[in-house]
Design an enzyme around this catalytic site. Structure first.
Site: not given
Length: 187
Positions: A24-28, A99
Site C-alpha cells: 500500500f502506497g500513500y505518498g510518493s 524507504e
C-alpha cells in the site's frame, strides 16, 4: 531508532514464502512506481491518516536541512486512500532502500474500490524514528516544504505531485490540500 531502517525491515518475515504481496502506497508511491509490479489498484486502509510529519534527509531534503514527507499516524475511524501494488518479494530490496529514512514495514488490511480486501504491507515512519519531525501547523509545514530540496528534487514538487495524484483518484485529503493552498499563496 536510526534513520536507516533497511536491516530492521529485512528481518520482517510475515510474508516469507509468498510468491506475491500487496504493497500500500500513500505518498510518493502513489505516483512514482519505480519498481516492477504485477497489478496496480486504488485502495485504502482504515484507522490511519496521512500527515507531513516525517523528515526526508535523503530524497526531498538533506541531513542539514531535511524536507517534510508523508507518513501515517493512527486515527480511529479514519480512512487513508492510496494505491496498492501487487509485487514479488524481490522488490523489497529496492523498496527497503527507497524507504530507509525511518520507515518500517507493517502488515495491514487494505480495501480495494470493488469492496474486496487483502492483507499486505505498508511502510510507516513512526514517532520513534530519528527523522520524525512531528506535528506542526499546516502553514508552517508549507513554509518548510517551500524551502527544502534534496537529491530527488524540490520538496514542493513531492507535495504537488501527491495532491495531483489524490485528485486523479477522486480523493479528498484536507491536510495535503491545505498545505498545497499555503504553498500556492507563497508563490
Amino acid at each position: 531508532m536510526s534513520h536507516n531502517t533497511i536491516a530492521i525491515n529485512q528481518r520482517m518475515d510475515k510474508f516469507d514464502g509468498h510468491a506475491s504481496v500487496w504493497l500500500f502506497g500513500y505518498g510518493s508511491l502513489i505516483y512514482k512506481a519505480d519498481f516492477p509490479y504485477i497489478e496496480r489498484r486504488p485502495a485504502s486502509i482504515r484507522d490511519w491518516t496521512r500527515r507531513f510529519w516525517q523528515g526526508s534527509h535523503d530524497h526531498r531534503g538533506t541531513p542539514e536541512a531535511p524536507g517534510r514527507v508523508a507518513t501515517l499516524v493512527p486515527q480511529p475511524g479514519a480512512r487513508c486512500a492510496g494505491m496498492a501494488y501487487l509485487i514479488t518479494p524481490e522488490v523489497f530490496a529496492h523498496l527497503d532502500y527507497r524507504e530507509k529514512n525511518g520507515y518500517l514495514r507493517f502488515a495491514t488490511e487494505m480495501e480495494f474500490d470493488d469492496g474486496s480486501s487483502a492483507e499486505g504491507l505498508v511502510y510507516i515512519a513512526t514517532a520513534d524514528n530519528a527523522a520524525f519531525l512531528g506535528e506542526a501547523p499546516e502553514a508552517a509545514i508549507a513554509s518548510h516544504i517551500a524551502t527544502a530540496a534534496g537529491p530527488s528534487g524540490p520538496n514542493r514538487e513531492y507535495l504537488i505531485l501527491l495532491a495531483r495524484a489524490l485528485r486523479e483518484l477522486g480523493q479528498d485529503d484536507p491536510h495535503v490540500f491545505a498545505i498545497e493552498r499555503y504553498l500556492d499563496e507563497m508563490g
